[in-house]
Design a protein around this motif. Structure first.
Motif, short mmCIF file in Angstrom:
data_model
loop_
_atom_site.label_atom_id
_atom_site.label_comp_id
_atom_site.label_asym_id
_atom_site.label_seq_id
_atom_site.Cartn_x
_atom_site.Cartn_y
_atom_site.Cartn_z
N PRO A 152 0.81 -1.21 0.00
CA PRO A 152 0.00 0.00 0.00
C PRO A 152 0.85 1.26 0.00
CG PRO A 152 0.05 -0.94 2.19
CD PRO A 152 0.74 -1.91 1.29
N ILE A 153 2.14 1.14 0.30
CA ILE A 153 3.03 2.30 0.31
C ILE A 153 3.71 2.41 -1.05
CG2 ILE A 153 5.05 3.32 1.39
CD1 ILE A 153 4.32 1.88 3.91
N ARG A 154 3.62 3.55 -1.64
CA ARG A 154 4.21 3.75 -2.96
C ARG A 154 5.72 3.96 -2.83
NH1 ARG A 154 0.05 4.96 -6.49
NH2 ARG A 154 -1.90 5.51 -5.48
N PRO A 155 6.49 3.53 -3.84
CA PRO A 155 7.93 3.75 -3.78
C PRO A 155 8.27 5.24 -3.80
CG PRO A 155 7.28 2.80 -5.90
CD PRO A 155 6.09 2.78 -5.03
N CYS A 156 9.50 5.56 -3.41
CA CYS A 156 9.90 6.96 -3.24
C CYS A 156 9.72 7.79 -4.50
CB CYS A 156 11.37 7.02 -2.80
SG CYS A 156 11.71 6.16 -1.26
N THR A 185 20.20 -1.67 8.40
CA THR A 185 19.28 -2.00 9.48
C THR A 185 17.91 -2.22 8.88
OG1 THR A 185 20.48 -0.66 11.10
CG2 THR A 185 18.18 -1.13 11.58
N LYS A 186 17.20 -3.22 9.37
CA LYS A 186 15.82 -3.41 8.94
C LYS A 186 14.92 -2.89 10.05
CE LYS A 186 14.35 -6.47 6.12
NZ LYS A 186 13.91 -7.69 5.40
N LEU A 187 14.09 -1.90 9.70
CA LEU A 187 13.14 -1.32 10.63
C LEU A 187 11.77 -1.93 10.41
CD1 LEU A 187 14.05 2.47 10.27
CD2 LEU A 187 14.94 0.83 11.93
N TYR A 188 11.05 -2.14 11.50
CA TYR A 188 9.66 -2.57 11.44
C TYR A 188 8.80 -1.53 12.14
CZ TYR A 188 10.96 -7.22 9.79
OH TYR A 188 11.44 -8.27 9.03
N VAL A 230 -4.73 -2.61 9.13
CA VAL A 230 -3.46 -2.44 9.84
C VAL A 230 -2.40 -3.29 9.16
CG1 VAL A 230 -2.28 -2.74 12.03
CG2 VAL A 230 -4.64 -1.92 12.00
N PHE A 231 -1.24 -2.68 8.94
CA PHE A 231 -0.14 -3.36 8.28
C PHE A 231 1.12 -3.28 9.13
CE2 PHE A 231 -3.04 -1.92 5.06
CZ PHE A 231 -3.09 -2.96 4.13
N VAL A 232 1.94 -4.31 9.03
CA VAL A 232 3.30 -4.24 9.54
C VAL A 232 4.21 -3.95 8.35
CG1 VAL A 232 5.19 -5.48 10.65
CG2 VAL A 232 2.85 -5.79 11.47
N VAL A 233 5.02 -2.93 8.48
CA VAL A 233 5.87 -2.47 7.38
C VAL A 233 7.33 -2.72 7.75
CG1 VAL A 233 6.51 -0.49 5.95
CG2 VAL A 233 4.17 -0.69 6.84
N SER A 234 8.10 -3.27 6.82
CA SER A 234 9.54 -3.43 7.03
C SER A 234 10.28 -2.56 6.02
CB SER A 234 9.96 -4.90 6.88
OG SER A 234 9.81 -5.33 5.54
N TYR A 235 11.38 -1.98 6.47
CA TYR A 235 12.17 -1.10 5.60
C TYR A 235 13.64 -1.36 5.82
CZ TYR A 235 13.97 3.02 3.23
OH TYR A 235 14.67 3.84 2.39
N SER A 247 14.54 -0.93 0.34
CA SER A 247 13.37 -1.72 -0.04
C SER A 247 12.35 -1.68 1.09
CB SER A 247 13.78 -3.16 -0.34
OG SER A 247 14.38 -3.77 0.79
N LEU A 248 11.09 -1.60 0.72
CA LEU A 248 10.02 -1.46 1.68
C LEU A 248 8.91 -2.44 1.35
CD1 LEU A 248 8.58 1.81 3.08
CD2 LEU A 248 7.05 0.15 2.06
N ASP A 249 8.46 -3.21 2.36
CA ASP A 249 7.40 -4.18 2.18
C ASP A 249 6.33 -3.98 3.26
OD1 ASP A 249 8.56 -5.67 -0.02
OD2 ASP A 249 10.02 -6.39 1.45
N SER A 250 5.08 -4.25 2.91
CA SER A 250 3.97 -4.14 3.85
C SER A 250 3.24 -5.47 3.92
CB SER A 250 2.99 -3.04 3.41
OG SER A 250 3.61 -1.78 3.46
#
Length: 331
Positions: free
Chosen positions: A5-9, A30-33, A46-51, A57-60
């Motif tokens: 659901p998050i568009r790329p930069c 670092t991978k952020l959640y 509700v989504f969990v997002v990793s970056y 790279s970003l995934d939801s």
């Protein structure tokens, strides 16, 4: 299932229901959640997002939870043994959810009635068991307790055991930001206020016994302590990094080096003055190696600021969202 659901930069658009902008400038990967409480028509829920801060790279991942009408709480999040734990407050209490970062799936979600908030999470050596700092409201009084919390995934429940209440003679302003665990979670550092409210107080609590190990006094002329970073404690155990805010303007922080003395007094030396990116309106600080992240909710835009914990200087790592994000943790 992974969706985006998050568009790329490169596809920023003010007209889109969700937009993302990144200027990450961090050295180590670092991978952020974090969580996104999406209210959009296209991707509600509700989504969990990793970056990944290196590959960008970003995934939801959908958490199979309906979108919440309230913003995500000013609570903490943590990853222990590849499991991401966080919560938010609802009209019915605290909504915990637990997410497996290896399999990218929700393990558990449940609501627990409470009259307060969970302000800090810490890992333990026991499976599915965390340290929790809970603020409980009793009429006009607030009690701050340190708990051991065993999460039961199969039954969607948590079993809490009180370790100790924090000393009542001190004041506990702001929010999650004033609580920090050290690297092995054996100590809880608390940025408190003296009984007279005349100066700040650093409390160091043993997380096994709940006993107060040390209490240090900040000088009265430096403002109030906003956060501490125990992982920056020097090899001699005498200096650490943190932030203080002015008694007249609590929304702008100074990044400081703090020295502990044998008489339990502290001295403070400013490294970066008037650093607005340090301030997160009571939200917790997330430390990942030598980089710290803090969310700042302003108007309908959320920013995630990054700074070097050794120097306090901004790394210009900001995201801007039109939706509800919160609960950053990292691996």
């Amino acid at each position: 299932e992974k969706i985006s659901p998050i568009r790329p930069c490169r596809n920023m658009s003010w007209a889109s229901s969700f937009w993302f902008y990144c200027t990450i400038a961090v050295c180590a990967s670092t991978k952020l959640y974090f969580t996104n409480n999406s209210m959009s028509d296209t991707y509600p829920g509700v989504f969990v997002v990793s970056y990944d801060t290196e590959s960008r790279s970003l995934d939801s991942y959908p958490a199979d939870i309906p979108p919440q009408s309230n913003p995500i709480a000013k609570g903490d999040a943590i990853i222990c043994d590849s499991v991401y734990y966080t919560y938010w407050t609802t009209d019915f209490g605290a909504g915990f959810f637990i997410f497996d970062t290896n399999e990218n799936r929700l393990l558990s979600y449940f609501q627990e009635p409470t009259s307060g908030d969970y302000l800090a999470f810490g890992c333990t050596s026991v499976a599915d068991t965390l340290l929790l700092v809970e603020a409980t409201v009793d009429y006009y009084d607030v009690f701050f307790g340190l708990y051991s919390a065993k999460f039961h995934i199969a039954s969607n429940s948590v079993e809490k055991e009180l370790i100790a209440y924090l000393p009542r003679e001190y004041g506990y302003p702001f929010g999650s930001n004033i609580f920090s665990f050290n690297s092995d979670f054996s100590e809880l550092w608390v940025s408190a206020m003296s009984a007279s409210n005349s100066h700040g107080q650093l409390l160091i609590v043993d997380t096994e016994t709940g006993k107060l190990k040390e209490s240090y006094s900040y000088p009265s002329n430096v403002g109030f302590p906003y956060f501490t970073i125990p992982s920056t404690l020097s090899s001699l155990g005498t200096t650490f990094k943190g932030a203080v805010v002015s008694s007249t303007n609590s929304t702008v922080a100074d990044y400081v080096t703090v020295t502990m003395h044998a008489d339990n007094e502290l001295t403070v030396q400013t490294q970066v003055k008037n650093a607005s990116y340090l301030y997160g309106d009571g939200l917790p600080l997330t430390v990942c190696g030598d980089t710290a992240y803090v969310i700042n909710h302003r108007w309908k835009v959320n920013t995630v600021g990054a700074f070097d914990i050794n120097t306090g200087k901004s790394l210009e790592g900001y995201w801007f969202f039109r939706e509800n994000i919160g609960s950053i943790a990292c691996v």
